[in-house]
Design a protein around this motif. Structure first.
Motif, PDB file in Angstrom:
ATOM      1  N   PHE A 169       3.631   1.323   2.354  1.00  0.00           N
ATOM      2  CA  PHE A 169       3.630  -0.384   4.152  1.00  0.00           C
ATOM      3  C   PHE A 169       3.612  -1.676   3.132  1.00  0.00           C
ATOM      4  N   TYR A 174       0.474  -1.128  -0.123  1.00  0.00           N
ATOM      5  CA  TYR A 174       0.006   0.023  -0.173  1.00  0.00           C
ATOM      6  C   TYR A 174       0.807   1.505   0.003  1.00  0.00           C
ATOM      7  N   THR A 207       5.908  -1.455   9.414  1.00  0.00           N
ATOM      8  CA  THR A 207       5.894  -0.001  10.024  1.00  0.00           C
ATOM      9  C   THR A 207       5.755   1.201   9.213  1.00  0.00           C
ATOM     10  N   GLY A 213       3.291   1.170  12.445  1.00  0.00           N
ATOM     11  CA  GLY A 213       2.028   0.895  11.062  1.00  0.00           C
ATOM     12  C   GLY A 213       0.980   1.236  11.495  1.00  0.00           C
ATOM     13  N   LEU A 215      -4.108   1.112  -2.852  1.00  0.00           N
ATOM     14  CA  LEU A 215      -2.905  -0.356  -3.366  1.00  0.00           C
ATOM     15  C   LEU A 215      -2.574  -0.384  -3.941  1.00  0.00           C
ATOM     16  N   PHE A 267      -7.699   5.643  10.811  1.00  0.00           N
ATOM     17  CA  PHE A 267      -8.233   5.110   9.157  1.00  0.00           C
ATOM     18  C   PHE A 267      -9.520   3.719   8.603  1.00  0.00           C
ATOM     19  N   GLN A 326       0.479   5.626   0.798  1.00  0.00           N
ATOM     20  CA  GLN A 326      -0.087   7.256   0.897  1.00  0.00           C
ATOM     21  C   GLN A 326       1.254   7.928   0.856  1.00  0.00           C
ATOM     22  N   GLY A 348      -0.727  13.302   3.434  1.00  0.00           N
ATOM     23  CA  GLY A 348      -2.273  14.001   3.554  1.00  0.00           C
ATOM     24  C   GLY A 348      -3.516  13.038   3.294  1.00  0.00           C
ATOM     25  N   GLU A 349      -3.313  11.860   2.379  1.00  0.00           N
ATOM     26  CA  GLU A 349      -3.766  11.383   1.613  1.00  0.00           C
ATOM     27  C   GLU A 349      -4.216   9.727   3.050  1.00  0.00           C
ATOM     28  N   GLY A 350      -5.319   9.093   2.525  1.00  0.00           N
ATOM     29  CA  GLY A 350      -5.114   7.869   3.179  1.00  0.00           C
ATOM     30  C   GLY A 350      -4.124   6.848   1.990  1.00  0.00           C
ATOM     31  N   LEU A 351      -4.615   5.803   2.525  1.00  0.00           N
ATOM     32  CA  LEU A 351      -3.591   4.384   2.295  1.00  0.00           C
ATOM     33  C   LEU A 351      -4.762   4.228   0.281  1.00  0.00           C
ATOM     34  N   GLY A 373     -10.589   5.308   3.462  1.00  0.00           N
ATOM     35  CA  GLY A 373     -10.920   6.668   3.882  1.00  0.00           C
ATOM     36  C   GLY A 373      -9.483   7.168   3.628  1.00  0.00           C
TER      37      GLY A 373
END
Lengths: 112, 115
Positions: free
Chosen positions: A89, A36, A104, B42, A46, B90, A38, A41-44, B107
């Motif tokens: 990640f 993943y 992590t 994490g 894929l 999240f 990131q 300022g954004e989410g994860l 999200g």
């Protein structure tokens, strides 16, 4: 148990350099493996995945090969760009797992 | 439009206050999750839900509660916030499939600061 160990960062590279981020895992079953990303300022999101041994996941120039013999899923890219700067990640899931097990995270900064 | 939305995106609150974080999804997925992200650790699972009537504790559920109001909505509550709950939270969703892959969709996150 189930766990993921990934290379600690931060990693700083010049544009067009080769990238490797190491990821190894332990799993109680036959895992699916994920990377993943990131962005700031954004989410994860894929990036790529592989669901069985010797599968290669690829996307946006990134690749990772599921190596059962070394329990690894290293992320590689031949020529990084500034826009690849993000946190990466590694994660795994096992059959009927309730959640993903995350490493992590490794922060990558690419400088022009 | 985003498939998984979270509100608020940022929140600053004081110790002892009750706070609710909300998550909505338009993906039609049955499974929903709440994670927290801390630097160097994490993501860790707080709670997960396989459908409206199914709620389960994750790795770090102490100090949190959840409500699955509908298939599309999953809220996380901190009954009495404390400073070590300062983190990035999240929400995620996935299909209720029985295949091996558990790809999850995240999200944008809620940054919570507890003073």
């Amino acid at each position: 148990g189930n766990s993921v160990t990934q290379m600690e960062g931060p990693v700083t590279l010049s544009e067009e350099a080769f990238l490797t981020i190491n990821c190894t895992y332990t799993a109680t079953g036959y895992p699916s493996l994920f990377w993943y990303v990131q962005y700031p300022g954004e989410g994860l999101q894929l990036l790529l995945k592989a669901t069985k041994a010797d599968d290669k996941g690829s996307n946006k120039g990134f690749e990772a090969t599921y190596r059962k013999e070394t329990t690894s899923f290293h992320l590689e890219k031949g020529s990084v760009q500034v826009s690849d700067s993000a946190v990466y990640f590694c994660a795994l899931s096992v059959y009927r797992a309730n959640n993903l097990f995350f490493g992590t995270g490794t922060r990558l900064t690419v400088i022009p | 439009d985003a498939d998984v939305t979270q509100t608020p995106r940022n929140r600053i609150t004081k110790t002892g206050k009750r706070i609710m974080l909300e998550c909505s999804q338009t993906k039609g997925h049955d499974r929903m999750y709440w994670y927290r992200q801390d630097p160097g650790l994490g993501l860790r699972l707080i709670y997960y839900s396989f459908d409206v009537k199914d709620i389960n504790k994750g790795e770090i559920s102490d100090g949190y509660s959840v409500s699955r109001q509908a298939q599309a909505k999953f809220s996380l509550s901190l009954e009495s916030a404390i400073p070590n709950q300062t983190a990035l939270y999240f929400c995620a969703t996935s299909d209720l499939g029985y295949g091996q892959s558990n790809e999850q969709f995240f999200g944008p996150g809620t940054r919570l600061t507890v003073l």
